[in-house]
Motif scaffolding. Structure first.
Motif, short mmCIF file in Angstrom:
data_model
loop_
_atom_site.label_atom_id
_atom_site.label_comp_id
_atom_site.label_asym_id
_atom_site.label_seq_id
_atom_site.Cartn_x
_atom_site.Cartn_y
_atom_site.Cartn_z
N ASP A 260 -0.02 10.75 12.61
CA ASP A 260 -0.04 9.29 12.50
C ASP A 260 -1.12 8.70 13.39
O ASP A 260 -1.89 7.84 12.96
CB ASP A 260 1.32 8.71 12.92
CG ASP A 260 2.37 8.95 11.86
OD1 ASP A 260 1.99 9.21 10.70
OD2 ASP A 260 3.56 8.89 12.19
N THR A 261 -1.15 9.19 14.64
CA THR A 261 -2.15 8.69 15.59
C THR A 261 -3.55 8.96 15.05
O THR A 261 -4.44 8.11 15.11
CB THR A 261 -2.00 9.41 16.94
OG1 THR A 261 -0.62 9.53 17.21
CG2 THR A 261 -2.68 8.64 18.05
N LEU A 262 -3.70 10.18 14.51
CA LEU A 262 -4.99 10.58 13.96
C LEU A 262 -5.42 9.63 12.85
O LEU A 262 -6.57 9.17 12.81
CB LEU A 262 -4.84 12.01 13.43
CG LEU A 262 -6.02 12.59 12.69
CD1 LEU A 262 -7.15 12.79 13.66
CD2 LEU A 262 -5.63 13.92 12.07
N ILE A 263 -4.49 9.34 11.94
CA ILE A 263 -4.83 8.47 10.82
C ILE A 263 -5.19 7.08 11.33
O ILE A 263 -6.17 6.47 10.89
CB ILE A 263 -3.67 8.42 9.80
CG1 ILE A 263 -3.59 9.77 9.08
CG2 ILE A 263 -3.86 7.31 8.79
CD1 ILE A 263 -2.33 9.97 8.30
N ALA A 264 -4.43 6.60 12.31
CA ALA A 264 -4.73 5.28 12.87
C ALA A 264 -6.11 5.28 13.54
O ALA A 264 -6.90 4.34 13.35
CB ALA A 264 -3.66 4.88 13.87
N THR A 265 -6.40 6.36 14.29
CA THR A 265 -7.70 6.44 14.96
C THR A 265 -8.83 6.46 13.95
O THR A 265 -9.82 5.73 14.06
CB THR A 265 -7.78 7.73 15.81
OG1 THR A 265 -6.60 7.83 16.58
CG2 THR A 265 -9.00 7.71 16.71
N THR B 80 -11.87 4.00 13.56
CA THR B 80 -13.25 4.40 13.79
C THR B 80 -14.08 4.34 12.52
O THR B 80 -15.25 3.97 12.56
CB THR B 80 -13.33 5.82 14.36
OG1 THR B 80 -12.55 6.68 13.53
CG2 THR B 80 -12.81 5.89 15.76
N LEU B 81 -13.51 4.73 11.41
CA LEU B 81 -14.31 4.79 10.18
C LEU B 81 -14.12 3.56 9.31
O LEU B 81 -14.74 3.45 8.26
CB LEU B 81 -13.94 6.04 9.37
CG LEU B 81 -14.09 7.38 10.09
CD1 LEU B 81 -13.55 8.49 9.22
CD2 LEU B 81 -15.53 7.65 10.43
N GLY B 82 -13.25 2.66 9.72
CA GLY B 82 -13.00 1.47 8.90
C GLY B 82 -12.40 1.80 7.56
O GLY B 82 -12.71 1.19 6.54
N LEU B 83 -11.51 2.79 7.55
CA LEU B 83 -10.93 3.26 6.29
C LEU B 83 -9.89 2.30 5.75
O LEU B 83 -9.27 1.56 6.50
CB LEU B 83 -10.20 4.58 6.54
CG LEU B 83 -10.97 5.85 6.74
CD1 LEU B 83 -10.00 6.94 7.14
CD2 LEU B 83 -11.64 6.21 5.43
N THR B 84 -9.70 2.39 4.44
CA THR B 84 -8.51 1.83 3.84
C THR B 84 -7.62 3.03 3.53
O THR B 84 -8.08 4.02 2.98
CB THR B 84 -8.86 1.11 2.52
OG1 THR B 84 -9.88 0.17 2.79
CG2 THR B 84 -7.65 0.43 1.94
N HIS C 37 6.65 2.64 10.74
CA HIS C 37 6.74 1.76 11.91
C HIS C 37 5.45 1.73 12.69
O HIS C 37 4.98 0.68 13.09
CB HIS C 37 7.86 2.24 12.83
CG HIS C 37 9.18 1.66 12.47
ND1 HIS C 37 9.53 0.38 12.77
CD2 HIS C 37 10.23 2.21 11.83
CE1 HIS C 37 10.75 0.14 12.33
NE2 HIS C 37 11.20 1.24 11.75
N THR C 38 4.89 2.94 12.95
CA THR C 38 3.82 3.00 13.93
C THR C 38 2.46 2.66 13.35
O THR C 38 1.66 2.00 14.02
CB THR C 38 3.75 4.37 14.61
OG1 THR C 38 3.80 5.36 13.60
CG2 THR C 38 4.90 4.56 15.56
N VAL C 39 2.13 3.13 12.15
CA VAL C 39 0.75 2.94 11.70
C VAL C 39 0.54 1.99 10.54
O VAL C 39 -0.57 1.51 10.35
CB VAL C 39 0.06 4.29 11.37
CG1 VAL C 39 0.00 5.16 12.60
CG2 VAL C 39 0.72 5.00 10.23
#
Lengths: 272, 376
Positions: free
Chosen positions: A189-194, A198-202, A214-216
């Motif tokens: 989850d943290t990775l996906i949020a990061t 950083t990459l401005g992903l959708t 909840h978290t991301v």
């Protein structure tokens, strides 16, 4: 639609009245969904409700019976081969089982899209493969392994790295944290949020993981009875009185359930 | 490339590099060249400032190349500074900063040694396959013994299903091929025997050749290609998806559940197919003898009765179940050898067909010696 920060948001995926069925059975019956640039959309629904079907329909793996899907403003029904490929180049997909090419090494898997779409020097491709791998939390030791030698969590990470290989604008994640231990799932989850930052992903994420939601997730869409029954942020989900949403978000297994219970008790305590 | 992506100016001690345009994947190739050229050209620079203010877009490709540029200068002992970078991209640059390029280096392999090692591994592999075949044969015998002791454990439904696939559905193609082979032998025989005025001996040749050798061989080669490959692929896919392991953990013996019904289906099916195939070959031979060689069906049958006896027919039929066993065991052994990748499934399926055809022919040779020595 106006997002939380008051800025009008660009729609990257627009689905209108999407209907998909197999034989007699209608799985999706008029689904309307918008996905905005830069958000992490969590997509939930009961098992067999058609979450994966909708994702596969959007990415063009399943035919639809009716409705319209536009990605980056391109209507996918009327798109020719070149237009379709231009869109496909801008999205990355993480399949539930990883779908790594089993006869290629991790490095070859990561370089496969680079090799097909771009003309890069071997040195740059090697460096980029390693960079992507380190971004998803792995290191050079897995580069020369073949997919069957990887653990479940590593497979997901490599698959994510491959989905990100071409720096897509959207990534579709099909249950990215299923089969991972809670620590691994949290890291993911943290990775996906990061990466999203950083990459401005959708990010379009099909998930059952309440902690991920909840978290991301910025926004949550709920699929039931072949339609989107709700879309909004976590607070909206928690406030909803729809019986399925109540059971899902405020049920025994949900953190919200525990939190709400604790809050209720705390509220009661001083009154006594 | 029309527009420069990197412009360099020198201000006293400081080298100024200004990025421009889109530093994205599509421009990665020219950008890489410009960056490497700049790093080479200014190898002596002591202070470097990289201005990213004019870069319109940046993705991982561009960010990595920027990182490579920074590392190149820092490798020479220069101090570098990145200015004008948009806040959005800061996180990406920081992320790539962490990347460590040095992987574990592998010692270079001598190609001659590698080639010799490959030959050695292949030869050892032949021995391993033989051991695996014997192992499987033993496991099948044990499973068969268990099933005889407890007949209710036998998977009769599975046997019938496999028999349908191997036997019944294979009948049309087997009949067609053996018919054609019989016809061709007959035509060739008549064509050449006619020179000696010995047309009629074609009947002897067809009868003995088809019943003793060709019928069973062609059927077994067809079955190896048709059913042996299917067995290997089925078992291999089950092995890949851990279905075989699942069976084992539930307390079932995969050999008893998966292999035994398949092998028995072959042992029952192949003799039947051999019988039908031999008839079709004789029919094809007779038809050509009549239409092309002018040998009347009556005379053909008369001559056939004199040329062959039950023993000729028995020789072919006795061989059939043994060859079926070889095809089945090899197919199952190869299926169980499949590992995780789709490539290994393909390799094992190929190996299964090649090995079983080879072994069927070798076995046929041994049978020839055996029957000769017992006078059949």
């Amino acid at each position: 639609m106006v997002a939380g920060n008051g800025k009008a948001k660009e729609t990257v995926i627009e689905a209108r009245g999407v209907t998909v069925g197999f034989g007699e059975r209608l799985i999706l019956n008029g689904v309307d969904l918008d996905v905005y640039r830069g958000e992490i959309l969590g997509f939930v629904g009961g098992s067999g409700a058609g979450k994966s079907v909708l994702m596969r329909t959007i990415i063009g793996l399943l035919p639809k019976r009716g409705g319209k899907i536009s990605v980056f403003g391109q209507d996918m029904d009327i798109a020719g081969d070149a237009e379709r490929q231009a869109v496909e180049r801008r999205w990355g997909v993480l399949f539930q089982q990883g779908a790594l090419f089993s006869s290629l090494t991790v490095k070859e898997n990561l370089q496969f899209p680079l090799r097909e779409y771009l003309r890069l020097s071997q040195r740059l491709m090697d460096e980029l493969a390693l960079a992507k791998l380190e971004m998803v939390g792995l290191d050079a030791s897995v580069l020369d392994k073949i997919p069957s030698e990887l653990s479940g969590g590593m497979t997901k990470r490599v698959a994510l790295a491959r989905a990100l290989a071409l720096d897509p604008d959207i990534v579709f994640l099909d249950e990215p944290t299923s089969g991972l231990d809670p620590i691994g799932a949290g890291d993911f989850d943290t990775l996906i949020a990061t990466l999203q930052r950083t990459l401005g992903l959708t990010v379009y994420m099909v998930t059952h993981d309440l902690d991920s939601l909840h978290t991301v997730c910025d926004r949550i869409a709920v699929l039931a009875e072949g339609k989107i029954i709700a879309a909004g942020n976590m607070d909206a989900m928690l406030a909803s009185e729809h019986p399925w949403l109540k059971a899902y978000f405020r049920g025994k297994r949900s953190r919200a359930g525990h939190v709400a219970e604790a809050a209720a008790q705390a509220r009661l305590a001083p009154q006594r | 490339m029309a527009n420069a992506l990197l412009i360099d100016t020198t201000e006293g001690e400081t080298l100024r590099l200004a990025g421009a345009g889109a530093w994205t994947s599509t421009n990665a190739q020219p950008l890489e060249q410009e960056i490497d050229a700049a790093a080479r050209r200014h190898a002596a620079a002591k202070q470097v400032a990289i201005d990213m203010g004019a870069v319109e877009r940046l993705d991982t490709f561009g960010a990595w190349l920027l990182e490579r540029l920074v590392r190149a200068f820092e490798g020479h002992g220069a101090t570098t500074e990145i200015v004008g970078l948009k806040q959005d991209y800061r996180a990406l640059i920081d992320e790539l900063r962490q990347v460590k390029l040095e992987g574990p280096t592998r010692a270079p392999v001598n190609p001659v040694v590698a080639a010799l090692a490959a030959v050695g591994r292949n030869i050892a592999g032949v021995g391993d396959t033989l051991v695996a075949v014997l192992n499987m044969l033993g496991a099948i015998c044990v499973a068969f013994g268990r099933v005889i002791a407890h007949p209710r454990r036998f998977r009769f439904t599975s046997l019938v299903h496999q028999l349908d696939n191997v036997g019944w559905k294979g009948v049309p193609i087997i009949l067609l091929i053996t018919f054609l082979v019989g016809a061709i032998i007959s035509q060739q025989g008549i064509f050449h025997f006619r020179k000696f005025g010995a047309d009629i001996y074609v009947v002897d040749m067809i009868g003995i050749l088809v019943l003793r050798e060709l019928g069973v061989l062609i059927v077994c080669i067809m079955v190896a290609g048709r059913s042996g490959s299917a067995y290997t692929a089925e078992l291999g896919a089950m092995k890949m998806r851990e279905e075989v392991d699942a069976l084992r953990t539930m307390g079932f013996d995969p050999v008893e559940v998966l292999v035994l019904p398949r092998i028995l289906a072959l042992i029952i099916g192949v003799p039947i197919l051999t019988f039908l195939g031999s008839l079709a070959a004789l029919y094809g031979g007779g038809l050509v003898a009549w239409l092309y060689g002018g040998i009347d069906p009556d005379i053909f049958l008369q001559r056939l009765k004199e040329a062959i006896d039950v023993k000729t027919f028995e020789v072919g039929m006795i061989k059939a179940p043994f060859m079926a066993l070889v095809v089945g065991v090899v197919a199952c052994v190869e299926g169980m050898k499949v590992k995780g990748s789709s490539e290994s499934l393909g390799l094992q399926t190929t190996a299964s067909v090649v090995e079983s055809i080879f072994l069927v022919i070798v076995l046929d040779g041994f049978f020839a010696i055996f029957f000769a020595s017992i006078g059949m």
